[in-house]
Each structure stands twice: as structure tokens, then as C-alpha cells.
Design a protein around this motif. Structure first.
Motif, short mmCIF file in Angstrom:
data_model
loop_
_atom_site.label_atom_id
_atom_site.label_comp_id
_atom_site.label_asym_id
_atom_site.label_seq_id
_atom_site.Cartn_x
_atom_site.Cartn_y
_atom_site.Cartn_z
N THR A 168 -7.73 -8.37 1.82
CA THR A 168 -8.44 -9.66 1.93
C THR A 168 -7.76 -10.74 1.10
N GLN A 218 -10.23 2.08 5.06
CA GLN A 218 -11.12 1.36 4.16
C GLN A 218 -10.34 0.70 3.02
N PHE A 219 -9.35 1.41 2.50
CA PHE A 219 -8.53 0.83 1.43
C PHE A 219 -7.80 -0.40 1.92
N GLN A 221 -8.56 -2.38 4.46
CA GLN A 221 -9.50 -3.46 4.74
C GLN A 221 -9.98 -4.13 3.45
N ARG A 222 -10.26 -3.31 2.44
CA ARG A 222 -10.81 -3.83 1.19
C ARG A 222 -9.80 -4.65 0.40
N THR A 223 -8.55 -4.18 0.37
CA THR A 223 -7.56 -4.81 -0.52
C THR A 223 -6.72 -5.89 0.15
N CYS A 272 0.86 -1.19 0.00
CA CYS A 272 0.00 0.00 0.00
C CYS A 272 0.89 1.24 0.00
N ASP A 274 -10.42 6.85 5.12
CA ASP A 274 -10.31 6.35 3.75
C ASP A 274 -9.14 5.37 3.61
#
Length: 318
Positions: A205, A198-199, A201-203, A177, A195
Motif C-alpha cells: 500500500t 496477505q503480506f 496486499q498489506r505492505t 518482498c 499468507d
């Protein structure tokens, strides 16, 4: 079985000499993987003024002027590039016109920067690809989406880009990241903390095996020895008390939460140049090699991994 060796650097900000030292380290340190942790682009455009008498001048430090002849121009341009800057040969009137168009000047600087990135990718192809040495290279908060696109679409096959995804090298998976929590300078890849969270957490996975995962996240986790930076006043000047600079933790809570949750084998960070160091979050060691790119010295970190643990580490400067 021999340990898996990584050589990690970050925040070279356009310094030609530092990037070449990074690549030239391969036959010396013999890493299984090179990792670049972000902030590829330089920060400054340095004018070099052409004079009416055929000579040139520039201002290498503050108000000090340095004049030189035309045959010395390549050496001066290299000095500027080694400091991480971009040079422009111009005249005072032309430079004044460019400065009046800030948007145009910034665009011009970005284009010069992208050409330097392409030159670095050619070096990767020439020096590492024939030896089958892989390199993980990611953007940082000072890098634009245009730089990320160059890495993704113009890099040689031995270069892996982990931004927002997992890439695999040897027995390990690397998640990256290049975003950072918001800074006072509002850099291209700065995000507000929610934000950024969220990035992540989303990526993240895609992470499948934490015990074989390496995090390559530009921003350091908050409240560690990696995220101490000078406190700034309203004019972005460091605060001092009795001549001592005040320091504060400026890392990301979201990055820390991810390290705490995943507990990878190791977590690699940069961003805060003056905060070279090592710390631990749970069982995970976290590192920042720091950066003094402007001096031409390369700061880096050698890591030896064995399965789900770091066997040893060594900070190096040269």
C-alpha cells in the motif's frame, strides 16, 4: 536526459567470487543503481579433514577425494567459498559428532553465513560508498530473519533494504518482498500462498506512483517464462520422460496478481535459477537473470529506464 541504469542480480547463495564480480561491475556498466534480488546465504557446509600426517583432504565432487598440504589450505577454502559453500576444518570424529547434533550444526552454519554477509557489507562500504553508488539488497526465501536484521542495522548508508516497504532511489521507488510461495524444502521465508498474498496486499500500500515503481520480489509470477522448474517426485528427484526433464510453472499467483494490479515500470525476480528470461504482464516487463553461482559465473541483467518505460535490456554472464 540519460536513461536510469540498473544492474540486477539474484541468488548468489554465498558465492564470494560472484558477489565480488557484482560489485566490480560498477565501473564497467556504470549503473545508477545496483540491485540484489535475494538469497544471500549459502546452502552447504563443506568439511575439510585434518590428517594425522599434517596434510588435509576434502571431497570436492561426489566420492572423489583430494589431498593437499597445509600451505594450500587458504586456496581450497577460497574454492569452497567461491562455490557458495562454507568450510570447516575438522577431523572425522569431530565431524561425526557435529552431524549427530543436526540442530547445532545448522545453527553453526547460520552463524558462519552471517559472518560472510557482514564481510560483504564491508565490501559494499569500501567499494561503493566512496563512489556514492546506491545498492538495493534484499533477502530471499533461503535467508533467515537474522540476515534481514544484519542488512537493516549493520549495512552502510548507501545500502537500501526494501523488504515489505518502499525505498526511493533517484526518480524511482522500489518495493521489495523476499518471501516465496511454499517450496518442497520449507525454507525459512517460504509462506503458504494465502499468507504470501496477505503480506503483499498489506505492505504494498506504500506504493505511490506505479509508473515510477520497480518491484523487487524474489518469487516470480506464475505462468511466465520466469517460473519454470523441474517437476519433482516424492523423493524430490526430477521427473523425466524419455530422458527429457519435465518442467512446470512454480511461481506465485499472488505475485502475478500484484504485478497485474500495480503495473509497475518493471518487475524484477529470481528464485528459479534455471529460468533466466523476460516476459510481460500487461504493460509491465518482468525479468529473472537466473543463477549459476556454483560455477563462479555471474549472471545479471542491465536495464535502462526512461520515465515509465524500459528502454532496453541486456542479459550478461561473466
Amino acid at each position: 536526459m540519460a536513461p536510469f541504469r540498473i544492474f540486477f542480480v539474484s541468488d548468489l547463495h554465498g558465492s564470494e567470487v560472484c558477489f565480488r564480480k557484482f560489485l566490480n561491475s560498477a565501473p564497467i556498466y556504470r549503473p545508477d543503481l545496483l540491485v540484489y534480488g535475494g538469497d544471500i546465504m549459502g546452502k552447504l557446509l563443506q568439511p575439510v579433514f585434518r590428517q594425522d600426517d599434517g596434510r588435509f583432504r576434502w571431497y570436492p565432487a561426489g566420492g572423489r577425494v583430494e589431498e593437499f598440504s597445509a600451505d594450500q589450505l587458504p586456496q581450497v577454502e577460497r574454492r569452497i567459498a567461491d562455490q557458495g559453500r562454507y568450510s570447516l576444518v575438522t577431523t572425522p570424529p569431530e565431524w561425526q559428532r557435529r552431524q549427530a547434533d543436526r540442530e547445532g550444526l545448522e545453527k553453526f552454519c547460520r552463524e558462519i553465513g552471517k559472518e560472510r554477509v557482514r564481510g560483504w557489507l564491508r565490501l559494499v562500504e569500501e567499494r561503493l560508498l566512496p563512489k556514492k553508488i546506491p545498492i538495493v539488497m534484499n533477502v530471499g526465501n533461503d535467508d533467515t530473519d537474522g540476515v534481514l536484521e544484519i542488512l537493516r542495522h549493520e549495512a552502510p548508508t548507501n545500502l537500501l533494504v526494501p523488504e515489505g516497504q518502499v525505498v526511493r532511489c533517484g526518480p524511482y521507488e522500489i518495493y521489495g518482498c523476499g518471501y516465496a510461495n511454499m517450496t518442497p524444502w520449507h525454507c525459512p521465508r517460504d509462506l503458504e500462498e494465502p499468507d504470501l498474498g496477505q503480506f503483499l496486499q498489506r505492505t504494498s500500500t506504500e506504493i505511490d506512483t506505479p509508473g515510477r515503481t520497480i518491484l523487487d520480489i524474489h518469487a516470480p509470477p506464475v505462468n511466465t517464462s520466469l517460473d519454470l522448474a523441474p517437476e519433482l517426485d516424492a523423493n524430490l528427484k526430477p521427473k523425466t520422460v524419455s530422458g527429457q526433464m519435465l518442467m512446470s510453472h512454480v511461481g506465485s499467483p499472488s505475485v502475478r496478481a500484484l504485478v497485474e494490479s500495480v503495473q509497475p515500470v518493471v518487475s524484477l525476480h529470481g528464485h528459479i535459477h534455471e529460468s533466466m528470461g523476460v516476459d510481460r504482464i500487461g504493460k509491465t516487463p518482468v525479468y529473472n537473470p537466473g543463477s549459476v553461482y556454483f560455477s563462479g559465473s555471474l549472471q545479471g541483467l542491465i536495464l535502462n529506464l526512461d520515465g515509465d518505460r524500459v528502454v532496453d535490456h541486456l542479459f550478461v554472464t561473466g
